[in-house]
Scaffold this active site. Sequence first.
Site, PDB file in Angstrom:
ATOM      1  N   GLY A 239       0.814  -1.214   0.000  1.00 10.86           N
ATOM      2  CA  GLY A 239       0.000   0.000   0.000  1.00 10.86           C
ATOM      3  C   GLY A 239       0.843   1.258   0.000  1.00 10.86           C
ATOM      4  CG  ASN A 243      10.493   4.997   2.620  1.00  9.11           C
ATOM      5  OD1 ASN A 243      10.836   3.881   2.963  1.00  9.11           O
ATOM      6  ND2 ASN A 243       9.768   5.217   1.535  1.00  9.11           N
ATOM      7  CD  GLU A 276       2.328   3.843   5.212  1.00  9.51           C
ATOM      8  OE1 GLU A 276       3.368   3.642   5.869  1.00  9.51           O
ATOM      9  OE2 GLU A 276       1.539   2.914   4.883  1.00  9.51           O
TER      10      GLU A 276
END
Length: 819
Positions: A239, A243, A276
């Site tokens: 998905g 980072n 994220e």
Amino acid sequence: MHTTELSFDLRDDETLVSSKIHFYKNPKYQAGDNSLFLDGIDLELISLVIDGERVDYELSDKGVQLRHLKGEFVLEIVNRIHPENNTSLNGLYQSSGNYCSQCEAHGFRQITYYLDRPDVLSVFTTHIKAEAGRYPVLLSNGNLSSASPGQATWHDPTPKPCYLFALVAGDFAVLEDHYTTLSGREVALKIYVEKHNIGKTQFAMDSLKRSFAWDESRFNLEYDLDIYMIVAVDDFNMGAMENKGLNIFNSTFVLADPKTATDKDFINVEAVIGHEYFHNWTGNRVTCQDWFQLSLKEGLTVFRDQEFTSDLHSRSIKRIEDVNALRTFQFAEDAGPMRHPVRPESYIEMNNFYTLTVYEKGAEVIRMIHSFLGEVGFQKGMKLYFDRHDGDAITIDDFVSSMSDANEFDFSKFMTWYSQPGTPTINIKTDYDEKNECFYVEVEQDNEFDYFLPLNYALLDDQGSTLKEGVLTIQQQKQTFVFDQIKSMPIPSWLRGFSAPIHLLSDLTFEQQIFLVGHDSDAYVVWDSAQQIWLSLILTPNTARELLFFNAIEKLVQTRQDKSLVSEILTLPSERFLHQKVVVIDVFDIHQKREEMASKVLGRFKSLLLETYHSLNHAKVYQLTPEAVGERSLKNTCLYYLSKDKGSNPDLARTQFEQANCMTDQIAAFSALVASDNSYKKQAISNFYQTFEQDVQVMDKFFAVQSTSPLATVADIKQLMEHELFSFNTPNRLRSVIGGFTQNYINFHNQSGYEFFTDIILKLNQSNPQIGARLVSVYNHWGRFTPVLKQLQKQQLERIIQSDDLSNDIFEIVQAALK
Ligand code: PHE
Ligand code: ZN
């Protein structure tokens, strides 16, 4: 390692990577023998020097062995890689001609030789050199320290493991904005996409700002760098990836506008952007000591993104959707050959352990901790967790200890949830003693181990009012609870909100279940009761019961305000879910039985469905409020049933298809048209294609709707693969065509379906084994099918395992399935 300095020279036919790593001996990680093994896969070593001197080393296909090292030294390596030929989509690769990277879990070793493990942290500086005209955007983690045409240098001040490294080079358009944090710091926000997609990025930017704000208000967590970047690429195995400061996303989870994205797509984009972003604290600043701890960051971060969606949209519907997915897919995984604990104990290929168990069951485990401690206690635990571990690579035990210590709550019995695979079963038996006005509840565990869990409940009177509610703490093999002063026989509502990921068997009668559908105030229990009833009526039809249930449903459709909930209740359990509830899977029989139930619903409710459909079918400005989402959801559930009627098909769907102002309505109508033989089908397919051929996300739907149609044959799928927009090396497209077909049970499950599919797996074994391993898992449950299909699937598994050059990824899945 103190520092890592990387230089990338990106050329058309090769990329040169130079690294300069300042090592110092860390007694915690390295044995006393002064040697070091650096991971490296598919690399071509050009030079290696230590403190400027050439040294001896041993090279293998897994890395390089160094010996006789000093306590501190500088290692310099130059190696060559080929991102232009990299179809694995791990390490450095190209998507639409742009460079991007994917390093979790073990991708960095495909870039250069390194200590590729999550507990080795270093400060990274990255130089990038590329042709200025074609690659005007050059990005890496952290802050930009210098740039000129054709080159850029980035410095990330936060020490990080290499799995969080990222590099991007290409020609992108960017949407820019900024966010002012709680403490008043200004953060630049940038979303990079291919130029033609710039018009579909505003929702992602708004989602990103909501993520920043939510983490501040609910968790008191602020962002740390001055810049936050997201890059969307069309070729991505998963998905998205967290980072540090430079997320790389599957474009499906960035790009959205009402014309091309459904309500679900919008909410998914927001959830993945949130997920994220939330990793910045739960994953990046506090990371995993080793990959067995993966759920430390993933379970916790999924829990956080679920709460984010719940706070922003409908909490009850979000819960129902999550539970439905968990029970349909994770429970199946947990009952299959690849079953593993939330904290796995071994792996052959780590990529195979980014699973529903680690993610979704892991999130359920966190949710139970939250239930035991309450929001305030949980936040106290989180605060202690960050106070203790910010900047560290730690274990799941460290997390649970923080929760324990901050609350003086003993979680030692709870750890079974992390160490044992499988879904626990809990049995409840009740007894009402009229004379003493007592209600007895006996809870018994039917498991190899005893689990510690919160069982949320309420006792309702015959009007549906709550007599008592609370949480039973379950921790022994058998426990009895006594409720006194209960004046009449209560109706119990068990496992409210699905307070634990278990199979619950209770002695509720059919009439009591119907009562709960009509009266419970807990939306999950209402939905679950309806699901249990659908399930029993589909598998063992019973006219009398059906009548009772349909009467209850009629009332519900007419009176319940929450349209999303009504829609969920009217939705039959999926075929996949039904497969789990039978001893032997007969795909045709199950499909048939489910279709029969759909016809019965249509037969009984045709006019009500039509009336409901028309009352909700008004052109409105697109909004994503729970009310608007609910209206569309219910309308399209009505359309689903009505399209099975020869009288209204294809006209109703056709009108909706031609007039739709949003993708939610458009795709519902398109699916209905493609699912049946009708005079408008061909035209619908060609109109849809002409309208949306430029849009990658919509084209994935275009393919998926066709590959999952009950009318699609192997020949049709082969034809889809001949389509000019089919792309074997693009995972999204492969998932929509091939993944879609594997879920098309009645058409996939036969010899030619299997043979066709196995050929694809063997091809993926060469090009992208990670995706191959995910797809091949469809054979995991072969042993449960009817004899002929069982035998045929087994033959396919044997064919795969006997093939040469089998990747670890696919080998691990197939050998487990054959065991
Ligand atoms: N860590 C990513 C996430 O959950 C998932 C991922 C794993 C992406 C492995 C790529 C490779 O947010
Ligand atoms: Zn994650």
